[in-house]
Design an enzyme around this catalytic site. Structure first.
Site, mmCIF file in Angstrom:
data_model
loop_
_atom_site.group_PDB
_atom_site.id
_atom_site.type_symbol
_atom_site.label_atom_id
_atom_site.label_comp_id
_atom_site.label_asym_id
_atom_site.label_seq_id
_atom_site.Cartn_x
_atom_site.Cartn_y
_atom_site.Cartn_z
ATOM 1 N N GLY A 1 38.904 28.969 46.936
ATOM 2 C CA GLY A 1 38.598 29.686 48.168
ATOM 3 C C GLY A 1 39.431 30.929 48.402
ATOM 4 O O GLY A 1 39.519 31.414 49.526
ATOM 5 N N GLU B 1 42.070 39.254 41.897
ATOM 6 C CA GLU B 1 42.460 39.055 40.496
ATOM 7 C C GLU B 1 43.613 39.983 40.118
ATOM 8 O O GLU B 1 43.611 40.646 39.088
ATOM 9 C CB GLU B 1 41.262 39.256 39.563
ATOM 10 C CG GLU B 1 40.103 38.317 39.816
ATOM 11 C CD GLU B 1 40.369 36.856 39.457
ATOM 12 O OE1 GLU B 1 41.469 36.535 38.963
ATOM 13 O OE2 GLU B 1 39.464 36.032 39.658
#
Length: 124
Positions: A20, A83
């Protein structure tokens, strides 16, 4: 004693895949937010950060951390980087730079599972 606090800070959101992390970033989409992701991450979309649940937000796709400076101006409240582990080492100084100037910086990264030592385990 009076102490003055700065408004900016760095928030690291880490977890395994499907934890999440992107949902947390998407919660702030109502603010003036700039979302960045590495160009190599084109799993779901070339121009959006997409959660595994299907929610999405427009993002800037960049190859090097320094490119963030090309998009940020004083009007942004939040800088979100998805990321973050795929960017070069300069990303650390860039996150500090914006946090020191009053921006909320959110850095999302995938971590290694402590149970099986892979990036995809959902056991914890």
């Amino acid at each position: 004693m009076y102490q003055q606090y700065r408004e900016g800070w760095l928030e690291v959101i880490s977890g395994c895949m499907f934890a999440g992390k992107r949902i947390k970033v998407l919660e702030y989409a109502k603010k003036k937010i700039a979302v960045f992701k590495p160009k190599i991450d084109n799993r779901y979309s070339e121009e959006c950060v997409v959660s595994h649940a299907g929610s999405s937000v427009k993002s800037f796709n960049i190859s090097k951390a320094r490119e963030i400076f090309d998009y940020i101006d004083d009007s942004y409240d939040v800088i979100a980087i998805d990321e973050v582990q795929f960017f070069d080492e300069e990303i650390v100084q860039i996150c500090d730079y914006f946090a020191d100037r009053g921006k909320r910086v959110m850095a999302a990264l995938s971590c290694i599972c402590p149970y099986c030592a892979t990036r995809c385990c959902r056991q914890w």
